[in-house]
Design a protein around this motif. Structure first.
Motif, short mmCIF file in Angstrom:
data_model
loop_
_atom_site.label_atom_id
_atom_site.label_comp_id
_atom_site.label_asym_id
_atom_site.label_seq_id
_atom_site.Cartn_x
_atom_site.Cartn_y
_atom_site.Cartn_z
N PHE A 62 1.02 -1.03 -0.03
CA PHE A 62 0.06 -0.02 0.00
C PHE A 62 0.94 1.38 0.03
CE2 PHE A 62 0.74 -0.96 4.52
CZ PHE A 62 1.00 0.26 5.10
N ALA A 63 0.04 2.39 -0.22
CA ALA A 63 1.10 3.93 -0.25
C ALA A 63 0.43 4.57 0.94
CB ALA A 63 1.03 4.13 -1.67
N VAL A 64 1.26 5.38 1.29
CA VAL A 64 1.15 6.45 2.19
C VAL A 64 1.72 7.81 1.63
CG1 VAL A 64 1.07 5.17 4.15
CG2 VAL A 64 3.21 6.19 3.58
N VAL A 65 1.03 8.90 1.86
CA VAL A 65 1.57 10.16 1.42
C VAL A 65 1.59 11.03 3.00
CG1 VAL A 65 -0.89 11.00 1.23
CG2 VAL A 65 0.89 12.20 -0.02
N GLN A 66 2.72 11.90 2.78
CA GLN A 66 2.73 12.58 3.87
C GLN A 66 3.32 14.01 3.46
OE1 GLN A 66 6.45 11.54 6.29
NE2 GLN A 66 6.42 9.60 5.07
N HIS A 67 2.99 15.05 4.37
CA HIS A 67 3.49 16.27 4.46
C HIS A 67 3.72 17.05 5.70
CE1 HIS A 67 -0.45 18.39 5.50
NE2 HIS A 67 -0.98 17.17 4.94
N GLY A 68 4.76 17.96 5.64
CA GLY A 68 4.97 18.39 6.90
C GLY A 68 5.63 19.81 6.81
N TRP A 69 5.58 20.53 7.84
CA TRP A 69 6.56 21.92 8.14
C TRP A 69 6.93 22.10 9.21
CZ3 TRP A 69 4.89 25.68 11.25
CH2 TRP A 69 3.41 25.45 11.58
N MET A 70 7.79 22.85 9.38
CA MET A 70 8.51 23.44 10.67
C MET A 70 8.70 24.94 10.57
SD MET A 70 12.28 21.56 10.85
CE MET A 70 13.78 22.16 9.98
N GLN A 71 8.58 25.34 11.67
CA GLN A 71 9.14 26.89 11.82
C GLN A 71 9.53 26.98 13.34
OE1 GLN A 71 6.41 30.00 10.92
NE2 GLN A 71 7.94 31.45 10.45
N GLY A 72 10.78 27.33 13.60
CA GLY A 72 11.48 27.40 14.92
C GLY A 72 11.15 26.29 15.52
N ASP A 73 10.38 26.28 16.74
CA ASP A 73 10.07 25.04 17.54
C ASP A 73 8.65 24.36 17.00
OD1 ASP A 73 12.18 25.49 19.12
OD2 ASP A 73 11.23 26.67 20.65
N GLN A 74 7.87 25.08 16.17
CA GLN A 74 6.79 24.39 15.69
C GLN A 74 6.88 23.21 14.61
OE1 GLN A 74 4.56 28.14 14.45
NE2 GLN A 74 2.89 27.10 15.55
N ARG A 75 6.22 22.03 14.71
CA ARG A 75 6.48 21.20 13.79
C ARG A 75 5.15 20.35 13.64
NH1 ARG A 75 11.09 22.23 15.13
NH2 ARG A 75 13.05 21.63 14.70
N VAL A 76 4.74 20.29 12.51
CA VAL A 76 3.34 19.53 11.82
C VAL A 76 3.72 18.62 10.97
CG1 VAL A 76 1.10 20.09 11.13
CG2 VAL A 76 2.00 21.79 12.50
N MET A 77 2.98 17.61 11.14
CA MET A 77 3.27 16.26 10.03
C MET A 77 1.81 15.56 9.83
SD MET A 77 6.06 13.38 9.55
CE MET A 77 5.76 12.59 10.87
N ASP A 78 1.54 15.31 8.69
CA ASP A 78 0.54 14.32 8.66
C ASP A 78 0.83 13.38 7.66
OD1 ASP A 78 -2.31 13.76 8.68
OD2 ASP A 78 -2.85 14.73 6.91
N VAL A 79 0.32 12.17 8.05
CA VAL A 79 0.49 10.75 7.11
C VAL A 79 -0.85 10.46 6.79
CG1 VAL A 79 1.74 8.71 6.73
CG2 VAL A 79 2.66 10.70 8.20
#
Length: 159
Positions: A104-121
């Motif tokens: 199966f496949a997964v797709v992910q995206h994320g970003w960071m700025q300073g101490d903030q980090r976001v990721m979705d898979v």
């Protein structure tokens, strides 16, 4: 410099993500660990000192309820500040999930700025093959004490 883009790799490998809203409740729960190897492939620095674009390859080995290997590609963009970046990645996972062989496949995206980090898979809809045809659900990555974990809540062919 490609070394700087290992920061993007760290974001992809180390950021925690919350559950996706693909399924409200799934009857199957799978957990385990994984190791990731991230290799820089290309880098393009902007001419004006702004953004830098990179392409990286991903190789992962999963253990636990998901016993598998994967291949993936990541595209990353970095800002002029070393702690600002974003990425997208697509990965095909091949092996067994709770004893069912397939891929199966997964797709992910994320970003960071300073101490903030976001990721979705998320599991790519209708990407399951073999005995994983019909796989749907959520896929989370968690990091604890430098070790990588995955958590899946899923259904298989409506189960």
């Amino acid at each position: 410099m490609i070394f700087r883009h290992l920061t993007f790799a760290a974001l992809a490998a180390a950021a925690s993500t919350g559950p996706s809203s693909v399924l409200a409740a799934a009857p199957h729960h799978a957990t385990g660990t994984f190791e990731v190897k991230i290799v820089p492939a290309t880098e393009d620095k902007g001419p004006d000192g702004g953004s830098t674009l990179s392409r990286l390859t991903l190789d992962k080995t999963y253990a636990g309820a998901l016993t598998a290997t994967s291949k993936g590609e990541m595209l990353a963009a970095g800002g002029s500040v070393p702690t600002s970046a974003a990425y997208v990645a697509v990965e095909r996972i091949t092996g067994t999930l709770d004893g069912r062989a397939g891929s199966f496949a997964v797709v992910q995206h994320g970003w960071m700025q300073g101490d903030q980090r976001v990721m979705d898979v998320m599991i790519v809809p209708d990407s399951g093959g073999g005995a994983l045809k019909g796989l749907a659900g959520t896929f989370r990555i968690e990091i604890k004490d430098g070790k990588h974990f995955y958590v899946m809540d899923y259904t298989l062919d409506g189960q």
